[in-house]
Design a protein around this motif. Sequence first.
Motif, mmCIF file in Angstrom:
data_model
loop_
_atom_site.group_PDB
_atom_site.id
_atom_site.type_symbol
_atom_site.label_atom_id
_atom_site.label_comp_id
_atom_site.label_asym_id
_atom_site.label_seq_id
_atom_site.Cartn_x
_atom_site.Cartn_y
_atom_site.Cartn_z
ATOM 1 N N UNK A 1 -8.635 -3.898 4.484
ATOM 2 C CA UNK A 1 -9.610 -3.608 3.436
ATOM 3 C C UNK A 1 -9.502 -4.597 2.291
ATOM 4 N N UNK A 2 -8.313 -4.699 1.685
ATOM 5 C CA UNK A 2 -8.174 -5.516 0.480
ATOM 6 C C UNK A 2 -8.406 -6.996 0.761
ATOM 7 N N UNK A 3 -7.765 -7.515 1.787
ATOM 8 C CA UNK A 3 -7.804 -8.956 2.030
ATOM 9 C C UNK A 3 -8.939 -9.347 2.970
ATOM 10 N N UNK A 4 -9.195 -8.489 3.977
ATOM 11 C CA UNK A 4 -10.231 -8.831 4.935
ATOM 12 C C UNK A 4 -11.630 -8.588 4.410
ATOM 13 N N UNK A 5 -11.899 -7.387 3.906
ATOM 14 C CA UNK A 5 -13.263 -7.030 3.498
ATOM 15 C C UNK A 5 -13.549 -7.324 2.028
ATOM 16 N N UNK B 1 -11.735 -9.512 -0.036
ATOM 17 C CA UNK B 1 -11.487 -10.879 -0.458
ATOM 18 C C UNK B 1 -10.332 -11.102 -1.406
ATOM 19 N N UNK B 2 -9.375 -10.163 -1.460
ATOM 20 C CA UNK B 2 -8.192 -10.361 -2.297
ATOM 21 C C UNK B 2 -7.192 -11.230 -1.540
ATOM 22 N N UNK B 3 -6.699 -12.306 -2.124
ATOM 23 C CA UNK B 3 -5.718 -13.130 -1.416
ATOM 24 C C UNK B 3 -4.455 -12.317 -1.097
ATOM 25 N N UNK B 4 -3.882 -12.459 0.086
ATOM 26 C CA UNK B 4 -2.654 -11.720 0.404
ATOM 27 C C UNK B 4 -1.531 -11.953 -0.603
ATOM 28 N N UNK B 5 -1.475 -13.131 -1.191
ATOM 29 C CA UNK B 5 -0.429 -13.429 -2.161
ATOM 30 C C UNK B 5 -0.586 -12.640 -3.460
ATOM 31 N N UNK B 6 -1.724 -11.965 -3.617
ATOM 32 C CA UNK B 6 -1.940 -11.110 -4.787
ATOM 33 C C UNK B 6 -1.720 -9.637 -4.467
ATOM 34 N N UNK B 7 -1.162 -9.338 -3.293
ATOM 35 C CA UNK B 7 -0.924 -7.960 -2.866
ATOM 36 C C UNK B 7 0.575 -7.733 -2.698
ATOM 37 N N UNK B 8 1.061 -6.646 -3.305
ATOM 38 C CA UNK B 8 2.454 -6.213 -3.156
ATOM 39 C C UNK B 8 2.442 -4.853 -2.476
ATOM 40 N N UNK B 9 3.037 -4.758 -1.307
ATOM 41 C CA UNK B 9 3.104 -3.504 -0.567
ATOM 42 C C UNK B 9 4.440 -2.818 -0.838
ATOM 43 N N UNK B 10 4.376 -1.552 -1.264
ATOM 44 C CA UNK B 10 5.588 -0.821 -1.616
ATOM 45 C C UNK B 10 5.993 0.204 -0.575
ATOM 46 N N UNK B 11 7.269 0.529 -0.566
ATOM 47 C CA UNK B 11 7.851 1.601 0.266
ATOM 48 C C UNK B 11 7.947 1.246 1.742
ATOM 49 N N UNK B 12 8.013 -0.026 2.076
ATOM 50 C CA UNK B 12 8.098 -0.395 3.487
ATOM 51 C C UNK B 12 9.289 0.254 4.187
ATOM 52 N N UNK B 13 10.396 0.407 3.476
ATOM 53 C CA UNK B 13 11.606 0.931 4.095
ATOM 54 C C UNK B 13 11.509 2.376 4.525
ATOM 55 N N UNK B 14 10.502 3.106 4.058
ATOM 56 C CA UNK B 14 10.373 4.511 4.433
ATOM 57 C C UNK B 14 9.880 4.687 5.866
ATOM 58 N N UNK B 15 9.336 3.640 6.443
ATOM 59 C CA UNK B 15 8.997 3.609 7.861
ATOM 60 C C UNK B 15 9.688 2.376 8.435
ATOM 61 N N UNK C 1 1.132 -13.065 4.465
ATOM 62 C CA UNK C 1 1.328 -13.745 3.196
ATOM 63 C C UNK C 1 1.520 -12.840 2.002
ATOM 64 N N UNK C 2 1.446 -11.516 2.194
ATOM 65 C CA UNK C 2 1.626 -10.596 1.076
ATOM 66 C C UNK C 2 3.106 -10.459 0.726
ATOM 67 N N UNK C 3 3.381 -9.794 -0.380
ATOM 68 C CA UNK C 3 4.751 -9.491 -0.782
ATOM 69 C C UNK C 3 5.120 -8.092 -0.299
ATOM 70 N N UNK C 4 6.386 -7.920 0.071
ATOM 71 C CA UNK C 4 6.890 -6.644 0.568
ATOM 72 C C UNK C 4 7.960 -6.126 -0.395
ATOM 73 N N UNK C 5 7.735 -4.956 -0.964
ATOM 74 C CA UNK C 5 8.676 -4.373 -1.922
ATOM 75 C C UNK C 5 9.453 -3.236 -1.261
ATOM 76 N N UNK C 6 10.754 -3.366 -1.274
ATOM 77 C CA UNK C 6 11.632 -2.321 -0.753
ATOM 78 C C UNK C 6 12.271 -1.604 -1.937
ATOM 79 N N UNK C 7 12.095 -0.301 -2.004
ATOM 80 C CA UNK C 7 12.547 0.477 -3.153
ATOM 81 C C UNK C 7 13.742 1.333 -2.755
ATOM 82 N N UNK C 8 14.878 0.714 -2.699
ATOM 83 C CA UNK C 8 16.080 1.460 -2.361
ATOM 84 C C UNK C 8 17.284 0.626 -2.705
#
Length: 303
Positions: free
Chosen positions: A176-180, A182-196, A209-216
Amino acid sequence: MSGAPAVRTVLGDVPPGDLGVCDSHDHLFLSSPSLPGQELDDPVAAEAELRAFRAVGGGTLVQWTPRGMGRRRAELAACSRRTGVHVVAATGLHQARHYAPEVRAHLLDGLAERFVADLTTAPVRAGLIKTAGAFHGLDDRARYVMTAAAEAHHATGAPIAVHLEQGTGAPQVLDLLCGRLGVPPTSVVLGHLGRDPDGRAHVRVARTGCFLAFDGPSRAHHATDWRLLDLLAGLADAGCAEQLLLGGDTTTAAARASTGGGPGVPHLLTGLRPRLAEEFGEEFVRAVFVTNPARAFAVDWRA
């Protein structure tokens, strides 16, 4: 435009090289009907937490608390000024369950314009836009909020930080954000990856190309903390170390180090950082705490 990338803090724009050691996802102020009796609403306790973070080498804290959840921007600015720690505030919206029923509908009015105002003209300005996905996908509310966030990004350049419910739904968010939108992946930070903790899925997401935030490690999600180093190792081995961010995600009063039972904000540096240095070396530590956040949150502001 400013002419040079800057991180927008509650005390003004600062060069990315001035951030120092960053907690890339945390909360000093937060309230939610989902966490009754555990509100982060005490400025004295918030300042104590920031001072404890500063005492162990912390330079910047990024608060992901969005609109309507008690983000307390004036107090954030006061705490930052008194402690010398840079603080980045958020605009945006969380899932509906984090708001009282009587205020939910009003929060959606003129959303993109409200986000832009928070980022550009508010007395204490935000430096990122917080949104939230649903479990393994996106519901209508998430799509609506992310569309407004994308509009605000295109108007300002601000990064978009995304709460992934239980760590899921990253492909749908990026589509949605990057494909439809037009937000550059480098402007997206995904949080909580470690929960899955699906390391293969994390590598696929990182390669966009996005950023991955691990909160632990964190009190609320300790069940997956023990997998953190293995997940980071897999991403580093895949060549994605430059996209990794770390945060404490302190969401309850009981989790504060200074006034609760911890581990709190300082544990990111006193507990986790030494383990990372031992496992991966100081170059990796500098990347996840200093150079990566400086790139993730720096913007050539358009307004």
